[in-house]
Write an enzyme that holds these catalytic residues in place. Structure first.
Site, PDB file in Angstrom:
ATOM      1  N   TYR A   1       0.366 -12.032   1.866  1.00 20.23           N
ATOM      2  CA  TYR A   1       0.963 -10.761   2.283  1.00 20.23           C
ATOM      3  C   TYR A   1       2.131 -11.082   3.199  1.00 20.23           C
ATOM      4  CZ  TYR A   1      -3.576  -8.859   0.816  1.00 20.23           C
ATOM      5  OH  TYR A   1      -4.686  -8.516   0.100  1.00 20.23           O
TER       6      TYR A   1
ATOM      7  N   LYS B   1       1.985 -10.158  -9.320  1.00 19.41           N
ATOM      8  CA  LYS B   1       2.282 -11.142  -8.293  1.00 19.41           C
ATOM      9  C   LYS B   1       3.072 -12.270  -8.938  1.00 19.41           C
ATOM     10  CE  LYS B   1      -2.268 -10.141  -6.338  1.00 19.41           C
ATOM     11  NZ  LYS B   1      -1.902  -9.021  -5.474  1.00 19.41           N
TER      12      LYS B   1
ATOM     13  N   HIS C   1       0.547  -4.494  -0.880  1.00 19.00           N
ATOM     14  CA  HIS C   1       0.237  -5.308  -2.052  1.00 19.00           C
ATOM     15  C   HIS C   1       0.515  -6.770  -1.699  1.00 19.00           C
ATOM     16  CE1 HIS C   1      -0.082  -6.197  -6.293  1.00 19.00           C
ATOM     17  NE2 HIS C   1       1.083  -6.818  -6.262  1.00 19.00           N
TER      18      HIS C   1
END
Lengths: 338, 338
Positions: free
Chosen positions: B273, B315, B284
């Site tokens: 993060y 991601k 997210h």
């Protein structure tokens, strides 16, 4: 209320049974007293329902008993509304490799039904293929104490794909693939072998993997100038013993009416289609198949990766366990939310 | 039109330049004649623009020159509307590890711009970490001749997460984790260390991974009775030398203001993060980080697995290459559609 350790159980004096078993499903009654295993005692300490065990509070008790991992799982399932019993010889039927027997929600050790036979695994443990195969449900505790539940199954992969093959179609071995410069039209379109050299829709030359070519050559469908053995040799040259194991799995799937195609984009050996009527109108492929030898030691993190990926693409990961005798065990693993 | 081999080039007599270079970007002009590399000649044979090379048709030419893999990639990019040149010393500037230089769509070897420096890799080749690190774009050809394009980058992971730490908070080593039975409230909530024993929202005991605990102990934030070294020793006991490498990556991320948490569910070491203001309001996580040593040999299929999974969960996969000196190289790989 205080309890004492007695060998490897924790004993709660009367009215332990009434307080913790009759309405809450902890332990095994012994008259009006109650025997607990460490993890149950830890949970009652955590809840404040027990004050101490041999004078120990929860931190001291966990440090003394080394039951942290199963405690985390036990606590989580209790939070989710399940009763569960330690899978201890004599306490439950058929404990097997499980650590806990989990009852259906709303039921408990007084009832007969079992929802999960649960095994607790730390992220860093390895799982032998045979022990994974004997498992029903796994609770993996990762290094940050988050839990992942996995359900293990033994799927019977079957399909109804077309299987008619041509005879002796000429094919050429070209590096680590095989090309049919003038293939029978149905080989790709109907039975989904190979990949057209000039895109999906085109007729024309067809490229096959060595696995596909070895299978086709074995069934007399294609003829390579150098002979069938040359395809196998080329496969072993570029892949070693894995080639034969992968070919065995490929062949078993084809024999079951299932079409295996490369699973490369998903990091697997194959993706599979149960029913192919035409390559122009493919359905969704249902499974990802990873070929491993029966003495493989699974790393829980790798399993988590496969399971997560498969789920994300709406497929199921299946491990094909192979041995030198050619026997194949099929093992699927899926994420479970209890 | 027929061509002839001359050493390792294929020579097209006049008006080869006019026919194949001026409007189509094949080869390197030599007066009105044209020099091609094998893969270009194969493509002109495939299109029917060349009739033969030394009397060979396409099947014979591919069998003789072993350029099947780059041919498949060359053909695919041409189909997608790109001009590309072989990255041959003297033919293009700075060929490096690339096999092809691909020009922006609509441009060609007459222009200066380069869109991709492309390297062709077979599914079964391994890629050393250093060679992956020097790559710009990869085209992986799988066993069924399907192509996967991957773009390699060197991300600079930075974040702005809170980094204020407590001092000397008491913590207990418990098997392969560390528990703070009475943690400073901000340790989880503000700086996102550990995992509350009783669920996300709860105050109360905090479990930390050995990695988190080692970092916190090193910064004097927690105090374990057995001492800081005991946390490191426990980590090395359960993970071996991987522990120090993972700790180095964890520490580097924290120093950059990024919060790493376990990536177990994604089969990675960490998810990260960039900006955590509160654990109650997490954004997210942007990256999945896999720690590998600098001498790691990547298997393209494993890379494909990581890339696909990361993409599916929005991601980016980042490989942290570590060496014994503590240097870390960051390498990201993403799927590319040219």
């Amino acid at each position: 209320m205080d309890a004492t350790r007695d060998g490897d159980v924790v004993r709660v004096p009367p009215p332990g049974r009434e307080r913790f078993y009759d309405s809450q499903g902890y332990g095994r009654p012994d008259g009006d007293a109650l025997d607990l295993v460490s993890v149950e005692a830890a949970h009652l300490l955590f809840r404040g329902d027990l004050d101490s065990v041999d004078g120990m509070d929860l931190p001291a008790f966990l440090a003394a008993t080394d039951c942290t991992l199963p405690f985390l799982v036990y606590k989580d399932l209790r939070n989710r509304g399940f009763y569960l019993s330690p899978a201890r010889e004599g306490w439950v039927d058929d404990p097997g490799t499980a650590d806990f027997v989990v009852y259906p929600r709303g039921e408990g050790p007084w009832d007969d039904a079992v929802e999960y036979r649960l095994r607790v695994v730390g992220e860093r443990e390895t799982l032998s293929a045979s022990s994974l195969s004997e498992s029903d449900t796994l609770a993996v505790v990762d290094e940050e104490s988050e839990l992942t539940y996995l359900s293990v199954d033994h799927p019977d992969l079957r399909g109804e794909s077309a299987s008619d093959l041509p005879a002796d179609a000429p094919a050429a071995l070209l590096a680590d693939r095989v090309v049919l410069w003038d293939p029978p039209g149905d080989l790709y379109r109907r039975t989904f072998y190979g990949q057209p050299l000039d895109g999906r829709q085109a007729a024309g030359p067809l490229q096959c993997s060595l696995i596909e070519a070895a299978y086709l050559a074995e069934h007399g469908a294609i003829r390579v100038d150098e002979g069938r053995e040359a395809v196998l040799d080329r496969g072993r040259d570029v892949e070693g013993e894995r080639f034969d194991r992968r070919l065995a799995v490929y062949s078993a799937l084809r024999e079951r009416g299932v079409v295996p195609k490369t699973g490369f984009k998903f990091g697997a050996d194959f993706r599979t289609y149960a029913t192919v009527e035409s390559a122009d109108d493919l359905g969704h492929s249902e499974h990802l198949v990873r070929v491993v030898s029966r003495d493989h030691a699974f790393n829980p993190r790798d399993v988590a990766l496969d399971v997560r990926l498969a789920h994300g693409v709406r497929k199921r990961i299946v491990f094909a366990l192979t041995d030198p005798e050619g026997t194949i065990d099929w093992l699927s693993v899926e994420r479970l939310t209890p």
